[in-house]
Design a protein around this motif. Sequence first.
Motif, PDB file in Angstrom:
ATOM      1  N   HIS A 137      26.234  -3.599  89.267  1.00 48.35           N
ATOM      2  CA  HIS A 137      25.761  -2.657  87.455  1.00 48.35           C
ATOM      3  C   HIS A 137      24.706  -2.191  88.273  1.00 48.35           C
ATOM      4  O   HIS A 137      25.020  -0.458  88.850  1.00 48.35           O
ATOM      5  CB  HIS A 137      25.636  -2.908  86.368  1.00 48.35           C
ATOM      6  N   ARG A 138      23.757  -2.915  88.744  1.00 46.22           N
ATOM      7  CA  ARG A 138      22.448  -1.981  89.695  1.00 46.22           C
ATOM      8  C   ARG A 138      22.443  -1.666  90.605  1.00 46.22           C
ATOM      9  O   ARG A 138      21.732  -0.285  90.695  1.00 46.22           O
ATOM     10  CB  ARG A 138      21.029  -2.481  89.632  1.00 46.22           C
ATOM     11  N   THR A 139      22.932  -1.708  91.606  1.00 42.97           N
ATOM     12  CA  THR A 139      23.118  -1.845  92.952  1.00 42.97           C
ATOM     13  C   THR A 139      24.464  -0.048  92.814  1.00 42.97           C
ATOM     14  O   THR A 139      23.768   0.577  93.173  1.00 42.97           O
ATOM     15  CB  THR A 139      23.910  -2.394  93.717  1.00 42.97           C
ATOM     16  N   GLU A 140      25.259  -0.168  91.533  1.00 40.39           N
ATOM     17  CA  GLU A 140      26.245   1.133  91.662  1.00 40.39           C
ATOM     18  C   GLU A 140      25.416   2.284  91.149  1.00 40.39           C
ATOM     19  O   GLU A 140      25.315   3.719  91.662  1.00 40.39           O
ATOM     20  CB  GLU A 140      27.772   0.706  91.337  1.00 40.39           C
ATOM     21  N   GLU A 141      24.256   2.021  90.590  1.00 41.51           N
ATOM     22  CA  GLU A 141      23.747   3.176  89.393  1.00 41.51           C
ATOM     23  C   GLU A 141      22.561   3.369  91.005  1.00 41.51           C
ATOM     24  O   GLU A 141      22.785   4.798  90.728  1.00 41.51           O
ATOM     25  CB  GLU A 141      23.023   1.727  88.322  1.00 41.51           C
ATOM     26  N   VAL A 142      22.150   2.520  91.501  1.00 41.91           N
ATOM     27  CA  VAL A 142      21.326   2.895  92.325  1.00 41.91           C
ATOM     28  C   VAL A 142      21.980   3.908  93.493  1.00 41.91           C
ATOM     29  O   VAL A 142      21.844   4.892  94.176  1.00 41.91           O
ATOM     30  CB  VAL A 142      20.181   2.440  93.529  1.00 41.91           C
ATOM     31  N   LEU A 143      23.041   3.547  94.313  1.00 38.82           N
ATOM     32  CA  LEU A 143      23.832   4.556  95.062  1.00 38.82           C
ATOM     33  C   LEU A 143      24.314   5.851  94.006  1.00 38.82           C
ATOM     34  O   LEU A 143      23.869   6.328  95.161  1.00 38.82           O
ATOM     35  CB  LEU A 143      25.287   3.209  95.389  1.00 38.82           C
ATOM     36  N   GLN A 144      24.949   5.737  93.308  1.00 39.54           N
ATOM     37  CA  GLN A 144      25.319   6.778  92.216  1.00 39.54           C
ATOM     38  C   GLN A 144      24.343   7.395  91.924  1.00 39.54           C
ATOM     39  O   GLN A 144      24.208   8.894  92.367  1.00 39.54           O
ATOM     40  CB  GLN A 144      25.746   6.411  91.299  1.00 39.54           C
ATOM     41  N   GLY A 145      23.467   7.748  91.948  1.00 42.20           N
ATOM     42  CA  GLY A 145      22.134   8.117  92.023  1.00 42.20           C
ATOM     43  C   GLY A 145      21.489   8.851  92.959  1.00 42.20           C
ATOM     44  O   GLY A 145      20.597   9.750  92.829  1.00 42.20           O
ATOM     45  N   LEU A 146      21.227   8.433  94.039  1.00 39.86           N
ATOM     46  CA  LEU A 146      21.214   8.587  95.803  1.00 39.86           C
ATOM     47  C   LEU A 146      22.660   9.625  96.170  1.00 39.86           C
ATOM     48  O   LEU A 146      22.733   9.928  97.588  1.00 39.86           O
ATOM     49  CB  LEU A 146      20.879   7.457  96.088  1.00 39.86           C
ATOM     50  N   GLY A 147      23.068   9.745  95.310  1.00 38.37           N
ATOM     51  CA  GLY A 147      24.871  10.953  95.456  1.00 38.37           C
ATOM     52  C   GLY A 147      25.969  10.387  95.650  1.00 38.37           C
ATOM     53  O   GLY A 147      27.120  11.269  96.124  1.00 38.37           O
ATOM     54  N   PHE A 148      25.964   9.140  96.008  1.00 37.14           N
ATOM     55  CA  PHE A 148      27.793   8.415  96.353  1.00 37.14           C
ATOM     56  C   PHE A 148      28.533   8.471  94.878  1.00 37.14           C
ATOM     57  O   PHE A 148      28.002   8.049  93.829  1.00 37.14           O
ATOM     58  CB  PHE A 148      27.258   6.953  96.862  1.00 37.14           C
ATOM     59  N   SER A 149      29.630   8.796  95.363  1.00 39.58           N
ATOM     60  CA  SER A 149      30.751   9.524  94.334  1.00 39.58           C
ATOM     61  C   SER A 149      30.852   7.606  93.929  1.00 39.58           C
ATOM     62  O   SER A 149      30.373   6.253  94.898  1.00 39.58           O
ATOM     63  CB  SER A 149      31.777   9.647  94.788  1.00 39.58           C
ATOM     64  N   ASN A 150      31.741   7.197  93.083  1.00 34.83           N
ATOM     65  CA  ASN A 150      32.634   5.838  93.229  1.00 34.83           C
ATOM     66  C   ASN A 150      33.673   5.596  94.533  1.00 34.83           C
ATOM     67  O   ASN A 150      33.885   4.188  94.787  1.00 34.83           O
ATOM     68  CB  ASN A 150      34.006   5.570  91.784  1.00 34.83           C
ATOM     69  N   SER A 151      34.442   6.391  95.358  1.00 35.59           N
ATOM     70  CA  SER A 151      35.603   6.256  95.889  1.00 35.59           C
ATOM     71  C   SER A 151      34.520   5.579  96.932  1.00 35.59           C
ATOM     72  O   SER A 151      34.792   4.861  98.313  1.00 35.59           O
ATOM     73  CB  SER A 151      36.608   7.221  96.063  1.00 35.59           C
ATOM     74  N   ASP A 152      33.333   6.299  97.638  1.00 37.73           N
ATOM     75  CA  ASP A 152      32.524   5.702  98.555  1.00 37.73           C
ATOM     76  C   ASP A 152      32.190   4.442  99.051  1.00 37.73           C
ATOM     77  O   ASP A 152      31.612   3.819  99.788  1.00 37.73           O
ATOM     78  CB  ASP A 152      31.089   6.762  98.603  1.00 37.73           C
ATOM     79  N   LEU A 153      32.019   3.522  97.883  1.00 38.20           N
ATOM     80  CA  LEU A 153      31.002   2.658  97.555  1.00 38.20           C
ATOM     81  C   LEU A 153      31.903   1.435  98.280  1.00 38.20           C
ATOM     82  O   LEU A 153      31.561   0.663  99.177  1.00 38.20           O
ATOM     83  CB  LEU A 153      30.891   2.090  96.123  1.00 38.20           C
ATOM     84  N   LYS A 154      33.410   1.540  98.482  1.00 44.75           N
ATOM     85  CA  LYS A 154      34.118   0.512  99.596  1.00 44.75           C
ATOM     86  C   LYS A 154      34.416   1.049 100.352  1.00 44.75           C
ATOM     87  O   LYS A 154      34.967   0.137 101.213  1.00 44.75           O
ATOM     88  CB  LYS A 154      35.502   0.489  98.807  1.00 44.75           C
ATOM     89  N   ARG A 155      33.935   1.958 101.148  1.00 46.64           N
ATOM     90  CA  ARG A 155      33.597   2.413 102.363  1.00 46.64           C
ATOM     91  C   ARG A 155      32.901   1.779 103.147  1.00 46.64           C
ATOM     92  O   ARG A 155      31.862   1.643 103.125  1.00 46.64           O
ATOM     93  CB  ARG A 155      33.987   4.641 101.972  1.00 46.64           C
ATOM     94  N   PRO A 156      33.290   2.068 104.316  1.00 46.19           N
ATOM     95  CA  PRO A 156      32.081   0.693 105.302  1.00 46.19           C
ATOM     96  C   PRO A 156      31.093   1.936 105.976  1.00 46.19           C
ATOM     97  O   PRO A 156      31.291   3.161 105.940  1.00 46.19           O
ATOM     98  CB  PRO A 156      32.873   1.258 106.578  1.00 46.19           C
ATOM     99  N   TYR A 157      30.096   1.281 105.937  1.00 47.11           N
ATOM    100  CA  TYR A 157      29.005   1.733 106.594  1.00 47.11           C
ATOM    101  C   TYR A 157      29.073   2.927 107.623  1.00 47.11           C
ATOM    102  O   TYR A 157      28.328   3.373 107.580  1.00 47.11           O
ATOM    103  CB  TYR A 157      27.736   0.287 106.681  1.00 47.11           C
ATOM    104  N   ARG A 158      29.624   1.978 108.692  1.00 50.08           N
ATOM    105  CA  ARG A 158      29.660   2.732 109.871  1.00 50.08           C
ATOM    106  C   ARG A 158      30.400   4.375 109.795  1.00 50.08           C
ATOM    107  O   ARG A 158      30.195   4.904 110.883  1.00 50.08           O
ATOM    108  CB  ARG A 158      30.206   2.097 110.833  1.00 50.08           C
TER     109      ARG A 158
END
Length: 657
Positions: A137-158
């Motif tokens: 939950h904390r990781t998702e919260e931080v990533l979303q705060g930095l501009g990532f959408s929910n659909s982005d979270l599972k996309r490859p880093y590269r």
Amino acid sequence: MLAGLQNVTFEFGARTIVEDATWHIHPNERIGLIGYNGTGKSTLLKLFAGEYAPSAGTVERSRSTSIGYLHQDLLSFDTNESILQVALHAFDKAKKIERELEEITKKLEEHTTDELLHAYSEKLHEYEEAGGYTIEHRTEEVLQGLGFSNSDLKRPYREFSGGWRMRVLLAKMILQQPDLLLLDEPTNHLDLPSIEWLEKYLQHYKGAVIIVSHDKYFLNRMVKKIVELYQRELHIYNGNYDFYEVEKQQRVELQQRAFENQQDYIRQQERFVERFKAKASKAAQAQSIQKRLDKLDRIEDVTIERPNIKINFNVDKTPGRVLVELKHVSKHFKNIDILEDASAEIDRGDKIALIGANGKGKSTLLRILAGAEPFEGERKWGHNVDDAFYAQHQLEALNINNTILDEMKEAGSKKTELELRTLLGCFLFSGDDADKKIKVLSGGEKARVALAKTMISKANFLLLDEPTNHLDIHSNELLIDALNRYQGSLILVSHDRYFISKTANKIWEIVDKKIKVFKGTYEEWVEWKERAESRNQTLASGSAPVKEVIKETPKASSNGQPTTSTGGANAPINKEAQKELQKQQKMFQQLEKQLADLNKQKAELEAELSNPSTYADPEAFKKTENAYRQVKDKLASVNADYEKVFEKIMTLEEQQS
């Protein structure tokens, strides 16, 4: 003390970065490290991180002090993992304990022993201490705060570009919560909403933070101490950036007066020595005075490392009243709609800041205005408009075989070589730098050359995409001064709030695929947004009648309301929409109550799971664990509904405003 420098000298070959410097960092400090580009700020951070060793003196670090260091070189990292997995590596310790818990759970299913239950209880306590229940939950919260959408979270880093990768690494670093966080230009790849989120997050961060940044707004909000690296020395100021500017000016004036007074004293004493050294009765006194002068601790003159040079524009032609008019413009990419039937115009004298989150189409709109991007609709160019477009992706237009000076000469400004060299100094090219070939320059250096060329053009309309990205604070100020004296019109994209606040007299924002125009400064726009947000919260809570809220909506654009808004105090109220709005408000309140109840249940179950006695009865443990999973799933579902209803309320409120 977490870390520090004790009488440190550091040299790169024949160049001294810092000499005999002492600086101690204490827990929870918020420090801004500043200095002109090239003075060695990043080098100092590397000394603290242990990447460099000092030439003399010691870098002090407590054995227990953990250090996180965010810098551009991290972009060499690559992986096939999703961005969520990359960020979750911040919790590798908790993930390891989780795997151990799973192994013990399998053994408990086969046979229960006191030894296994005790081991499980201990591991569970370790898991809780490591924040195991909340890591995702904390990781998702931080990533979303930095501009990532929910659909982005599972996309490859590269799959992500350099700027977005840096955000993932920033998320991972702040989740690790080191005792000392070293951030080298953390806002460079962030949009305005993400910068604001990062500010709020770091304000509650438990460790100490050192920030290198050219963003004065960010420094003012974040730091309570400024350390300036100037002429190989560290100068410490106990306040934010505004305090530093005032205090430094006072220090300079005091030192200048002390220097002048000492010079007067020295001249007076030297005249006495010269006059009486040959006279027998005064010779001993003259010698004594000379000895005192030889031992005198001389005050240094206050020298300005970089003079305040003015960048002057020459505008050849005066354009008509309207420079550019966009009518019914639509722009679509494969997976995203940027604009849909949008209209706007730029008038003579407009200095527009185009702001908003990344991915909303700011740079695309700038290219449409410049005629560099295909679109549907009409772009009407005004009379006598002579434009110049600065964008970093256009750097290939530079002739790589030219020197920087030759490239500037070819811009056709008719400035002398001395004038061009002086101007290049403002863009951080000093002395022999002007004779470097374009092909040997870094990306940032090429960007500065392109910006300098734009500045000396005789255009009456400038289009600037992130012009401050590779400038230091001083050069930023010179550019602000130049744009304020510029007689033409401009539109710029920037995430630097200080820069926007000092240059723009109008704000454009892409909202719901339309161009919203705010006639006012950035500060006025922020105030208007805060009032609108407060009104929306009142509306969402259902504590004020809809009529009352609509009545408070600002009127036409003359007082700061976006011109695409069509409502006002006398606008007719759509009864069906009002009824639907009230229905959604009621649903919103019910969902809020559900969320509060579920969060309470979750907290109670977490407390049970952290209690060793729960594991004495395997059946009771399984029942509690299942209940915990069900509550987590229900929370995710209700949260999704909550967000949908909130968006619906916002849409309905927008329609009625």
